[in-house]
Design a protein around this motif. Structure first.
Motif, PDB file in Angstrom:
ATOM      1  N   ARG A   5       0.834  -1.208   0.000  1.00  0.00           N
ATOM      2  CA  ARG A   5       0.000   0.000   0.000  1.00  0.00           C
ATOM      3  C   ARG A   5       0.867   1.255   0.000  1.00  0.00           C
ATOM      4  O   ARG A   5       0.461   2.290  -0.538  1.00  0.00           O
ATOM      5  CB  ARG A   5      -0.958  -0.017   1.188  1.00  0.00           C
ATOM      6  CG  ARG A   5      -2.026  -1.108   1.061  1.00  0.00           C
ATOM      7  CD  ARG A   5      -3.171  -0.936   2.022  1.00  0.00           C
ATOM      8  NE  ARG A   5      -4.079  -2.062   1.906  1.00  0.00           N
ATOM      9  CZ  ARG A   5      -4.317  -2.957   2.860  1.00  0.00           C
ATOM     10  NH1 ARG A   5      -3.711  -2.840   4.028  1.00  0.00           N
ATOM     11  NH2 ARG A   5      -5.146  -3.950   2.664  1.00  0.00           N
ATOM     12  N   ALA A   6       2.048   1.173   0.611  1.00  0.00           N
ATOM     13  CA  ALA A   6       2.972   2.313   0.563  1.00  0.00           C
ATOM     14  C   ALA A   6       3.370   2.602  -0.876  1.00  0.00           C
ATOM     15  O   ALA A   6       3.410   3.762  -1.308  1.00  0.00           O
ATOM     16  CB  ALA A   6       4.203   2.035   1.420  1.00  0.00           C
ATOM     17  N   ARG A   7       3.660   1.552  -1.653  1.00  0.00           N
ATOM     18  CA  ARG A   7       4.021   1.749  -3.061  1.00  0.00           C
ATOM     19  C   ARG A   7       2.837   2.303  -3.860  1.00  0.00           C
ATOM     20  O   ARG A   7       3.014   3.161  -4.732  1.00  0.00           O
ATOM     21  CB  ARG A   7       4.495   0.418  -3.662  1.00  0.00           C
ATOM     22  CG  ARG A   7       5.844  -0.031  -3.142  1.00  0.00           C
ATOM     23  CD  ARG A   7       6.420  -1.170  -3.969  1.00  0.00           C
ATOM     24  NE  ARG A   7       7.761  -1.520  -3.526  1.00  0.00           N
ATOM     25  CZ  ARG A   7       8.045  -2.405  -2.589  1.00  0.00           C
ATOM     26  NH1 ARG A   7       7.042  -3.076  -1.997  1.00  0.00           N
ATOM     27  NH2 ARG A   7       9.293  -2.643  -2.240  1.00  0.00           N
ATOM     28  N   VAL A  12       0.377   6.909  -6.777  1.00  0.00           N
ATOM     29  CA  VAL A  12      -0.750   7.814  -7.016  1.00  0.00           C
ATOM     30  C   VAL A  12      -0.342   9.256  -6.729  1.00  0.00           C
ATOM     31  O   VAL A  12      -0.708  10.184  -7.462  1.00  0.00           O
ATOM     32  CB  VAL A  12      -1.966   7.408  -6.151  1.00  0.00           C
ATOM     33  CG1 VAL A  12      -3.111   8.409  -6.343  1.00  0.00           C
ATOM     34  CG2 VAL A  12      -2.446   6.007  -6.515  1.00  0.00           C
ATOM     35  N   ALA A  13       0.442   9.462  -5.658  1.00  0.00           N
ATOM     36  CA  ALA A  13       0.900  10.811  -5.317  1.00  0.00           C
ATOM     37  C   ALA A  13       1.808  11.367  -6.404  1.00  0.00           C
ATOM     38  O   ALA A  13       1.762  12.558  -6.713  1.00  0.00           O
ATOM     39  CB  ALA A  13       1.625  10.783  -3.972  1.00  0.00           C
ATOM     40  N   ASP A  14       2.649  10.523  -6.995  1.00  0.00           N
ATOM     41  CA  ASP A  14       3.557  10.984  -8.049  1.00  0.00           C
ATOM     42  C   ASP A  14       2.794  11.427  -9.294  1.00  0.00           C
ATOM     43  O   ASP A  14       3.158  12.417  -9.941  1.00  0.00           O
ATOM     44  CB  ASP A  14       4.548   9.876  -8.421  1.00  0.00           C
ATOM     45  CG  ASP A  14       5.625   9.677  -7.362  1.00  0.00           C
ATOM     46  OD1 ASP A  14       5.793  10.571  -6.509  1.00  0.00           O
ATOM     47  OD2 ASP A  14       6.288   8.620  -7.400  1.00  0.00           O
ATOM     48  N   HIS A  15       1.750  10.684  -9.633  1.00  0.00           N
ATOM     49  CA  HIS A  15       1.017  10.979 -10.872  1.00  0.00           C
ATOM     50  C   HIS A  15      -0.204  11.868 -10.646  1.00  0.00           C
ATOM     51  O   HIS A  15      -0.663  12.539 -11.578  1.00  0.00           O
ATOM     52  CB  HIS A  15       0.552   9.677 -11.530  1.00  0.00           C
ATOM     53  CG  HIS A  15       1.666   8.829 -12.069  1.00  0.00           C
ATOM     54  ND1 HIS A  15       2.306   9.112 -13.249  1.00  0.00           N
ATOM     55  CD2 HIS A  15       2.252   7.700 -11.576  1.00  0.00           C
ATOM     56  CE1 HIS A  15       3.242   8.200 -13.479  1.00  0.00           C
ATOM     57  NE2 HIS A  15       3.231   7.331 -12.477  1.00  0.00           N
ATOM     58  N   GLU A  67       6.121   9.554   4.791  1.00  0.00           N
ATOM     59  CA  GLU A  67       6.390   8.380   5.617  1.00  0.00           C
ATOM     60  C   GLU A  67       6.440   7.106   4.773  1.00  0.00           C
ATOM     61  O   GLU A  67       7.245   6.204   5.038  1.00  0.00           O
ATOM     62  CB  GLU A  67       5.318   8.246   6.704  1.00  0.00           C
ATOM     63  CG  GLU A  67       5.335   9.364   7.730  1.00  0.00           C
ATOM     64  CD  GLU A  67       6.646   9.436   8.475  1.00  0.00           C
ATOM     65  OE1 GLU A  67       7.222   8.383   8.787  1.00  0.00           O
ATOM     66  OE2 GLU A  67       7.098  10.552   8.756  1.00  0.00           O
ATOM     67  N   ALA A  68       5.605   7.038   3.749  1.00  0.00           N
ATOM     68  CA  ALA A  68       5.613   5.867   2.863  1.00  0.00           C
ATOM     69  C   ALA A  68       6.941   5.763   2.128  1.00  0.00           C
ATOM     70  O   ALA A  68       7.508   4.669   1.982  1.00  0.00           O
ATOM     71  CB  ALA A  68       4.453   5.950   1.877  1.00  0.00           C
ATOM     72  N   LYS A  69       7.467   6.908   1.684  1.00  0.00           N
ATOM     73  CA  LYS A  69       8.757   6.902   0.992  1.00  0.00           C
ATOM     74  C   LYS A  69       9.866   6.449   1.930  1.00  0.00           C
ATOM     75  O   LYS A  69      10.760   5.683   1.544  1.00  0.00           O
ATOM     76  CB  LYS A  69       9.055   8.287   0.420  1.00  0.00           C
ATOM     77  CG  LYS A  69       8.193   8.650  -0.771  1.00  0.00           C
ATOM     78  CD  LYS A  69       8.554  10.032  -1.312  1.00  0.00           C
ATOM     79  CE  LYS A  69       7.724  10.362  -2.562  1.00  0.00           C
ATOM     80  NZ  LYS A  69       8.021  11.711  -3.084  1.00  0.00           N
ATOM     81  N   PHE A  70       9.821   6.922   3.174  1.00  0.00           N
ATOM     82  CA  PHE A  70      10.830   6.488   4.144  1.00  0.00           C
ATOM     83  C   PHE A  70      10.722   4.989   4.399  1.00  0.00           C
ATOM     84  O   PHE A  70      11.735   4.288   4.494  1.00  0.00           O
ATOM     85  CB  PHE A  70      10.660   7.258   5.458  1.00  0.00           C
ATOM     86  CG  PHE A  70      11.672   6.889   6.507  1.00  0.00           C
ATOM     87  CD1 PHE A  70      12.951   7.408   6.472  1.00  0.00           C
ATOM     88  CD2 PHE A  70      11.339   6.001   7.524  1.00  0.00           C
ATOM     89  CE1 PHE A  70      13.888   7.069   7.428  1.00  0.00           C
ATOM     90  CE2 PHE A  70      12.277   5.652   8.486  1.00  0.00           C
ATOM     91  CZ  PHE A  70      13.552   6.184   8.434  1.00  0.00           C
ATOM     92  N   LEU A  72       9.582   2.682   2.324  1.00  0.00           N
ATOM     93  CA  LEU A  72      10.082   1.962   1.152  1.00  0.00           C
ATOM     94  C   LEU A  72      11.599   2.028   1.063  1.00  0.00           C
ATOM     95  O   LEU A  72      12.253   1.031   0.729  1.00  0.00           O
ATOM     96  CB  LEU A  72       9.452   2.538  -0.113  1.00  0.00           C
ATOM     97  CG  LEU A  72       7.941   2.336  -0.262  1.00  0.00           C
ATOM     98  CD1 LEU A  72       7.405   3.124  -1.444  1.00  0.00           C
ATOM     99  CD2 LEU A  72       7.610   0.851  -0.403  1.00  0.00           C
ATOM    100  N   GLU A  73      12.169   3.209   1.376  1.00  0.00           N
ATOM    101  CA  GLU A  73      13.632   3.335   1.359  1.00  0.00           C
ATOM    102  C   GLU A  73      14.265   2.438   2.412  1.00  0.00           C
ATOM    103  O   GLU A  73      15.313   1.829   2.186  1.00  0.00           O
ATOM    104  CB  GLU A  73      14.032   4.790   1.589  1.00  0.00           C
ATOM    105  CG  GLU A  73      13.708   5.691   0.406  1.00  0.00           C
ATOM    106  CD  GLU A  73      13.832   7.163   0.755  1.00  0.00           C
ATOM    107  OE1 GLU A  73      14.144   7.470   1.931  1.00  0.00           O
ATOM    108  OE2 GLU A  73      13.608   7.997  -0.142  1.00  0.00           O
ATOM    109  N   SER A  74      13.621   2.359   3.582  1.00  0.00           N
ATOM    110  CA  SER A  74      14.135   1.494   4.644  1.00  0.00           C
ATOM    111  C   SER A  74      14.105   0.036   4.217  1.00  0.00           C
ATOM    112  O   SER A  74      15.042  -0.725   4.483  1.00  0.00           O
ATOM    113  CB  SER A  74      13.308   1.682   5.923  1.00  0.00           C
ATOM    114  OG  SER A  74      13.419   2.992   6.412  1.00  0.00           O
ATOM    115  N   ALA A  75      13.018  -0.361   3.551  1.00  0.00           N
ATOM    116  CA  ALA A  75      12.910  -1.740   3.078  1.00  0.00           C
ATOM    117  C   ALA A  75      13.980  -2.038   2.030  1.00  0.00           C
ATOM    118  O   ALA A  75      14.608  -3.101   2.047  1.00  0.00           O
ATOM    119  CB  ALA A  75      11.520  -1.979   2.488  1.00  0.00           C
TER     120      ALA A  75
END
Length: 299
Positions: A5-7, A12-15, A67-70, A72-75
């Motif tokens: 869901r983070a991805r 959606v936020a990017d587009h 927070e979602a980007k963080f 995903l970066e952490s993963a």
């Protein structure tokens, strides 16, 4: 928030368009829209304003995307560390040093960490406190070396060291014959300073110490301490200066004076996110606890 869901949220936020985001993710638009609605129900807030012809992020949505980007970066970093471990490495520690400080307790901790964990790759670069704080907040670095105070809404800050704050004056200035200058004497002096945006907390702390009753008469702003000292040498004005920077640059034509009051100090600290899962960060903080003077480890 799970990784899938983070991805979805980030796409959606990017587009700002469900159709294009679904195409990028190779999922049906209806399925993507449903997953975003499930996420909104889980969090309990609306993430997208869907009322206009084009969707937009709400204020909570902006925070959620960050927070979602963080997450995903952490993963991604976790996967990299696992793969690196299989190749005989032990991960990476990313440090952003501040331009206004070198050596001291920070260097002591880094050197000890290198000795204990030689397989950990350390990536270092140098920037201003404001930039370093932003990098640590966004998860782009593990450790930011900063000049407190800084915004601690997302970060934990540990004070590691401190240094005297002095007054730099031109060699031909009346103050240059004095070892100690009264605060009242500098109230109306022309001042050379660096931009407040470089480190707002440090800037305000210096102003409060040197000019407690009125704003300084800043006549020129220079990019960094070295340029400030060169402007002082040229007779433009006086400047507050960390003792370490003055000793490092030793610009001809500049005299350093103390202020006639209780000693003034600037602190140096480490800023980091406590939710950063990097094992190397935790190991580094353990080294800091062991090798740095406990009286300076203010949490």
């Amino acid at each position: 928030m799970n990784l899938q869901r983070a991805r979805y949220l980030v796409a959606v936020a990017d587009h700002l368009n469900f159709t294009r985001a679904a195409a990028e993710l190779h999922v049906a638009q209806s399925a993507l829209s449903q997953q975003i609605k499930v996420l909104e129900r889980e969090i309990g807030v609306v993430l997208f304003d869907r009322r206009g012809p084009r969707i937009s992020l709400t204020e909570p949505g902006i925070v959620a995307v960050r927070e979602a980007k963080f997450l995903l970066e952490s993963a991604d970093r976790a996967i990299e560390r696992i793969r690196a471990s299989a190749l005989g490495s032990e991960g990476e520690l990313r440090i952003a040093h501040t331009r206004s400080w070198a050596g001291g307790a920070v260097a002591l901790a880094v050197n000890e960490f290198r000795a204990r964990y030689p397989k950990v790759a350390i990536t270092e670069h140098r920037g201003y406190t404001a930039r370093n704080t932003a990098l640590a907040t966004d998860g782009a670095v593990d450790i930011a070396v900063v000049r407190p105070p800084v915004d601690q809404s997302k970060l934990t800050v540990r004070i590691l060291d401190r240094e005297r704050l002095l007054l730099a004056v031109p060699s031909g200035h009346p103050f240059s014959t004095l070892e100690v200058v009264d605060l009242a004497q500098i109230a109306n002096e022309p001042v050379v300073f660096w931009p407040r945006a470089n480190g707002p907390g440090m800037y305000d702390a210096i102003v409060e110490m040197f000019w407690p009753t009125r704003a300084p008469n800043v006549v020129r702003r220079e990019a960094d301490d070295e340029q400030v000292l060169h402007a002082v040498a040229a007779g433009v004005g006086v400047a507050p200066m960390p003792a370490g920077r003055a000793a490092t640059y030793r610009v001809p034509g500049v005299q350093m004076c103390e202020i006639n009051c209780p000693p003034m100090y600037l602190t140096v600290g480490l800023a980091f996110r406590t939710d950063n899962p990097n094992l190397a960060l935790r190991l580094f903080l353990e080294v800091v606890d062991e090798v740095v003077d406990p009286s300076l480890l203010v949490r």
